[in-house]
Design an enzyme around this catalytic site. Structure first.
Site, mmCIF file in Angstrom:
data_model
loop_
_atom_site.group_PDB
_atom_site.id
_atom_site.type_symbol
_atom_site.label_atom_id
_atom_site.label_comp_id
_atom_site.label_asym_id
_atom_site.label_seq_id
_atom_site.Cartn_x
_atom_site.Cartn_y
_atom_site.Cartn_z
ATOM 1 N N ARG A 171 197.615 40.149 15.527
ATOM 2 C CA ARG A 171 196.122 39.965 15.462
ATOM 3 C C ARG A 171 195.587 39.024 16.565
ATOM 4 O O ARG A 171 194.790 38.134 16.408
ATOM 5 C CB ARG A 171 195.716 39.449 14.162
ATOM 6 C CG ARG A 171 195.997 40.541 13.053
ATOM 7 C CD ARG A 171 195.195 41.645 13.117
ATOM 8 N NE ARG A 171 195.296 42.441 11.850
ATOM 9 C CZ ARG A 171 196.269 43.448 11.615
ATOM 10 N NH1 ARG A 171 196.954 43.765 12.504
ATOM 11 N NH2 ARG A 171 196.068 43.928 10.393
ATOM 12 N N CYS A 218 190.057 42.655 5.933
ATOM 13 C CA CYS A 218 190.864 41.717 5.735
ATOM 14 C C CYS A 218 190.264 40.447 6.034
ATOM 15 O O CYS A 218 190.014 40.080 7.134
ATOM 16 C CB CYS A 218 192.286 41.987 5.960
ATOM 17 S SG CYS A 218 193.115 43.413 5.221
ATOM 18 N N GLU A 284 191.024 35.745 9.274
ATOM 19 C CA GLU A 284 190.889 36.795 10.042
ATOM 20 C C GLU A 284 189.497 36.853 10.311
ATOM 21 O O GLU A 284 189.193 37.148 11.594
ATOM 22 C CB GLU A 284 191.397 38.073 9.698
ATOM 23 C CG GLU A 284 191.655 39.248 10.604
ATOM 24 C CD GLU A 284 192.257 40.346 10.005
ATOM 25 O OE1 GLU A 284 193.449 40.230 9.808
ATOM 26 O OE2 GLU A 284 191.925 41.683 10.251
HETATM 27 P P1 FAD Z 1 183.425 42.320 16.292
HETATM 28 O O1 FAD Z 1 183.637 42.229 14.772
HETATM 29 O O2 FAD Z 1 182.261 42.437 16.674
HETATM 30 O O3 FAD Z 1 183.918 40.668 16.983
HETATM 31 C C1 FAD Z 1 185.128 40.338 16.505
HETATM 32 C C2 FAD Z 1 185.480 39.249 17.586
HETATM 33 O O4 FAD Z 1 185.947 39.848 18.652
HETATM 34 C C3 FAD Z 1 184.322 38.125 17.904
HETATM 35 O O5 FAD Z 1 185.139 36.977 18.220
HETATM 36 C C4 FAD Z 1 183.952 38.911 19.316
HETATM 37 O O6 FAD Z 1 183.045 37.974 19.699
HETATM 38 C C5 FAD Z 1 184.966 39.372 19.615
HETATM 39 N N1 FAD Z 1 184.761 40.492 20.568
HETATM 40 C C6 FAD Z 1 184.051 41.615 20.227
HETATM 41 N N2 FAD Z 1 183.775 42.462 21.463
HETATM 42 C C7 FAD Z 1 184.477 41.663 22.507
HETATM 43 C C8 FAD Z 1 184.828 42.034 23.786
HETATM 44 N N3 FAD Z 1 184.495 43.172 24.437
HETATM 45 N N4 FAD Z 1 185.597 41.254 24.518
HETATM 46 C C9 FAD Z 1 186.129 39.989 23.897
HETATM 47 N N5 FAD Z 1 185.784 39.889 22.788
HETATM 48 C C10 FAD Z 1 184.958 40.590 21.889
HETATM 49 N N6 FAD Z 1 191.430 45.064 11.496
HETATM 50 C C11 FAD Z 1 192.885 45.502 11.807
HETATM 51 O O7 FAD Z 1 193.505 44.566 12.882
HETATM 52 N N7 FAD Z 1 193.503 46.192 11.199
HETATM 53 C C12 FAD Z 1 192.997 46.886 10.208
HETATM 54 O O8 FAD Z 1 193.574 47.942 9.681
HETATM 55 C C13 FAD Z 1 191.515 46.774 9.866
HETATM 56 N N8 FAD Z 1 190.972 47.426 8.991
HETATM 57 C C14 FAD Z 1 189.468 47.490 8.651
HETATM 58 C C15 FAD Z 1 188.808 48.201 7.923
HETATM 59 C C16 FAD Z 1 187.614 47.949 7.571
HETATM 60 C C17 FAD Z 1 186.878 48.803 6.727
HETATM 61 C C18 FAD Z 1 187.031 47.040 8.281
HETATM 62 C C19 FAD Z 1 185.499 46.757 8.148
HETATM 63 C C20 FAD Z 1 187.355 46.191 9.109
HETATM 64 C C21 FAD Z 1 188.925 46.494 9.338
HETATM 65 N N9 FAD Z 1 189.580 45.609 10.324
HETATM 66 C C22 FAD Z 1 191.045 45.871 10.565
HETATM 67 C C23 FAD Z 1 188.852 44.618 11.015
HETATM 68 C C24 FAD Z 1 188.197 44.711 12.474
HETATM 69 O O9 FAD Z 1 187.788 46.062 12.451
HETATM 70 C C25 FAD Z 1 189.068 44.198 13.359
HETATM 71 O O10 FAD Z 1 189.197 42.797 13.399
HETATM 72 C C26 FAD Z 1 188.290 44.536 14.993
HETATM 73 O O11 FAD Z 1 189.352 44.312 15.849
HETATM 74 C C27 FAD Z 1 186.913 44.125 15.095
HETATM 75 O O12 FAD Z 1 186.496 44.468 16.129
HETATM 76 P P2 FAD Z 1 185.040 44.644 16.624
HETATM 77 O O13 FAD Z 1 184.726 45.582 17.762
HETATM 78 O O14 FAD Z 1 184.229 45.340 15.368
HETATM 79 O O15 FAD Z 1 184.320 43.090 16.752
HETATM 80 N N1 EPU Z 2 198.986 44.282 -2.721
HETATM 81 C C1 EPU Z 2 198.915 43.707 -3.919
HETATM 82 N N2 EPU Z 2 197.571 43.555 -4.225
HETATM 83 C C2 EPU Z 2 196.532 43.507 -3.371
HETATM 84 C C3 EPU Z 2 196.859 44.121 -2.036
HETATM 85 C C4 EPU Z 2 197.904 44.297 -1.777
HETATM 86 O O1 EPU Z 2 199.690 43.630 -4.620
HETATM 87 O O2 EPU Z 2 195.298 43.185 -4.112
HETATM 88 C C5 EPU Z 2 200.486 44.729 -2.460
HETATM 89 C C6 EPU Z 2 200.460 46.099 -2.064
HETATM 90 O O3 EPU Z 2 200.725 46.744 -3.350
HETATM 91 C C7 EPU Z 2 201.590 46.353 -1.191
HETATM 92 C C8 EPU Z 2 201.555 45.011 -0.316
HETATM 93 O O4 EPU Z 2 200.382 44.175 -1.126
HETATM 94 O O5 EPU Z 2 202.904 46.365 -1.862
HETATM 95 C C9 EPU Z 2 200.789 45.369 1.024
HETATM 96 O O6 EPU Z 2 199.515 45.877 0.813
HETATM 97 P P1 EPU Z 2 198.962 46.741 1.793
HETATM 98 O O7 EPU Z 2 199.684 48.039 2.187
HETATM 99 O O8 EPU Z 2 197.202 47.112 1.484
HETATM 100 O O9 EPU Z 2 198.923 46.046 3.307
HETATM 101 P P2 EPU Z 2 198.317 44.451 3.751
HETATM 102 O O10 EPU Z 2 199.576 43.756 4.352
HETATM 103 O O11 EPU Z 2 197.686 44.033 2.463
HETATM 104 C C10 EPU Z 2 197.719 45.259 6.163
HETATM 105 C C11 EPU Z 2 196.550 44.774 7.049
HETATM 106 C C12 EPU Z 2 195.576 45.725 6.982
HETATM 107 C C13 EPU Z 2 196.218 46.964 7.382
HETATM 108 C C14 EPU Z 2 196.963 47.565 6.147
HETATM 109 C C15 EPU Z 2 197.716 48.994 6.431
HETATM 110 C C16 EPU Z 2 196.516 42.312 7.602
HETATM 111 C C17 EPU Z 2 195.953 41.138 7.190
HETATM 112 N N3 EPU Z 2 196.212 43.431 6.793
HETATM 113 O O12 EPU Z 2 197.193 45.139 4.678
HETATM 114 O O13 EPU Z 2 194.585 45.394 7.889
HETATM 115 O O14 EPU Z 2 195.013 48.001 7.655
HETATM 116 O O15 EPU Z 2 198.180 46.534 6.322
HETATM 117 O O16 EPU Z 2 198.256 48.897 7.388
HETATM 118 O O17 EPU Z 2 197.386 42.429 8.148
HETATM 119 C C18 EPU Z 2 192.595 44.037 8.483
HETATM 120 O O18 EPU Z 2 193.344 43.205 9.265
HETATM 121 O O19 EPU Z 2 191.342 43.817 8.387
HETATM 122 C C19 EPU Z 2 193.100 45.134 7.748
HETATM 123 C C20 EPU Z 2 192.432 45.787 6.934
#
Ligand code: FAD
Ligand code: EPU
Length: 294
Positions: A171, A218, A284
């Site tokens: 990240r 997250c 995050e």
């Molecule tokens: P923004 O939210 O718009 O900005 C985030 C940061 O990036 C800010 O500091 C901004 O200034 C900077 N930024 C944006 N664009 C640029 C650019 N072009 N150049 C330089 N800096 C820039 N994240 C994960 O890592 N894994 C997941 O599985 C995941 N699942 C998600 C699920 C949901 C439903 C949601 C809502 C979010 C999830 N996220 C996840 C979080 C999010 O999608 C990531 O953090 C993503 O990288 C944010 O990108 P963004 O373009 O939306 O940036």
């Molecule tokens: N768990 C719990 N309780 C909860 C949530 C999770 O017990 O409320 C347990 C689950 O049962 C599982 C373990 O924790 O055994 C891991 O959970 P999960 O599979 O949901 O993965 P995570 O580590 O919580 C990460 C990323 C997500 C990404 C998923 C899937 C981070 C901070 N989160 O979640 O990324 O989508 O894996 O790969 O790294 C994000 O970064 O915004 C994000 C959504």
């Protein structure tokens, strides 16, 4: 304010940022839609922030005083044609993909083209630039798995770097804040589209337990690889509510907007989590403005 055109032709409009965030929270700011490098350079002449897909942001209800830049036009276009000079079977290096390109559509397109490497990021509702800036990912892959070259623009100029030039990790791209990722070339492997689809579906399964409501994803990074969600859950905080923000009962590391939540509601829940979870966890979410900086 109706839209104005800047000196170089960028559209500039005062808009509620809630419209641009997946949480649906955020007050007004002056939004600069930069379609070219020239327009981007002009937008960067005054204090600015760069907005991507708004999927990791908690923006104050008062908005922010800086210009908010959104990449669009040519900076949101993609050229996925293999570069004949840089591609060597089975590796494909694409043309430039703009920082403003929505990631989910790009991932689907790459699958159909039989290009493998980024499918682990399926379901991340980001723009390419934002996803690269924080090296978004899942357990099945991250953005830096598929990058060849990055173009970065700062007020000092434009430079191209490779992943080897950056100190990237979980990240984290190692790129300083407000250094703008304008476009990238992808480095992917040729594969059967069905193979890529199967990997995408597998990675997507891990999302089944994530909430479907308005959220910035997250809240905290996983400390030392332990699920922050599990830690927040074990602290008994699932279902905690402040105002109209809720720690999701489905997954405790997601804060959701029940409708009409404010940034202050979300901040209060983040504070509650910090107070109750015994393990230090890094945020995050991006808070605009940063606390104490209002
Ligand atoms: P923004 O939210 O718009 O900005 C985030 C940061 O990036 C800010 O500091 C901004 O200034 C900077 N930024 C944006 N664009 C640029 C650019 N072009 N150049 C330089 N800096 C820039 N994240 C994960 O890592 N894994 C997941 O599985 C995941 N699942 C998600 C699920 C949901 C439903 C949601 C809502 C979010 C999830 N996220 C996840 C979080 C999010 O999608 C990531 O953090 C993503 O990288 C944010 O990108 P963004 O373009 O939306 O940036
Ligand atoms: N768990 C719990 N309780 C909860 C949530 C999770 O017990 O409320 C347990 C689950 O049962 C599982 C373990 O924790 O055994 C891991 O959970 P999960 O599979 O949901 O993965 P995570 O580590 O919580 C990460 C990323 C997500 C990404 C998923 C899937 C981070 C901070 N989160 O979640 O990324 O989508 O894996 O790969 O790294 C994000 O970064 O915004 C994000 C959504």
């Amino acid at each position: 304010m109706t839209a104005l055109l800047s000196r170089t032709g960028a559209r500039v409009e005062r808009l509620p940022l809630s419209r641009f965030t997946t949480l649906g929270v955020g007050g007004e700011a002056e939004v600069w839609f930069a379609e070219t490098h020239e327009q981007l350079r002009e937008a960067m002449e005054q204090p600015y922030r760069i907005l991507g897909g708004g999927s990791n942001l908690v923006i104050a209800d008062e908005g922010v005083p800086e210009r908010v830049i959104r990449l669009s036009g040519a900076l949101a276009e993609r050229d996925l044609t293999p570069d004949p000079h840089l591609s060597e079977d089975p590796w494909v290096v694409t043309g430039w993909v703009g920082g403003g390109v929505p990631l989910p559509g790009l991932i689907r397109q790459l699958q159909k083209l039989g290009l493998s490497g980024l499918e682990g990021t399926v379901g991340i509702p980001a723009q390419v630039g934002g996803a690269v800036w924080m090296n978004a990912g899942t357990r099945y892959g991250e953005m830096f798995d598929g990058l060849h070259t990055l173009e970065i623009v700062t007020p000092e100029g434009t430079r191209q770097v490779t992943p080897d030039d950056l100190n990237w990790g979980y990240r984290d791209s190692g790129i300083p804040r407000n250094h703008i990722v304008t476009r990238v070339r992808l480095k992917l492997r040729r594969a059967a589209p069905e193979e890529v689809l199967a990997k995408m579906d597998f990675a997507d399964q891990a999302r089944k337990g994530q909430p479907k409501m308005k959220t910035p994803g997250c809240a905290f990074k996983n400390p030392g690889g332990v699920s922050a969600g599990k830690l927040i859950d074990e602290a008994g905080l699932k279902g905690s509510r402040v105002g109209n923000a809720l720690i999701a009962p489905e997954h405790a590391n997601f804060i959701v907007n029940l409708g009409g939540a404010t940034a202050a509601d979300v901040h209060a829940l983040l504070g509650l989590i910090r107070d109750r979870v015994p393990v230090p966890m890094e945020l995050e979410y991006e808070l605009w403005p940063a606390p104490g900086n209002a």
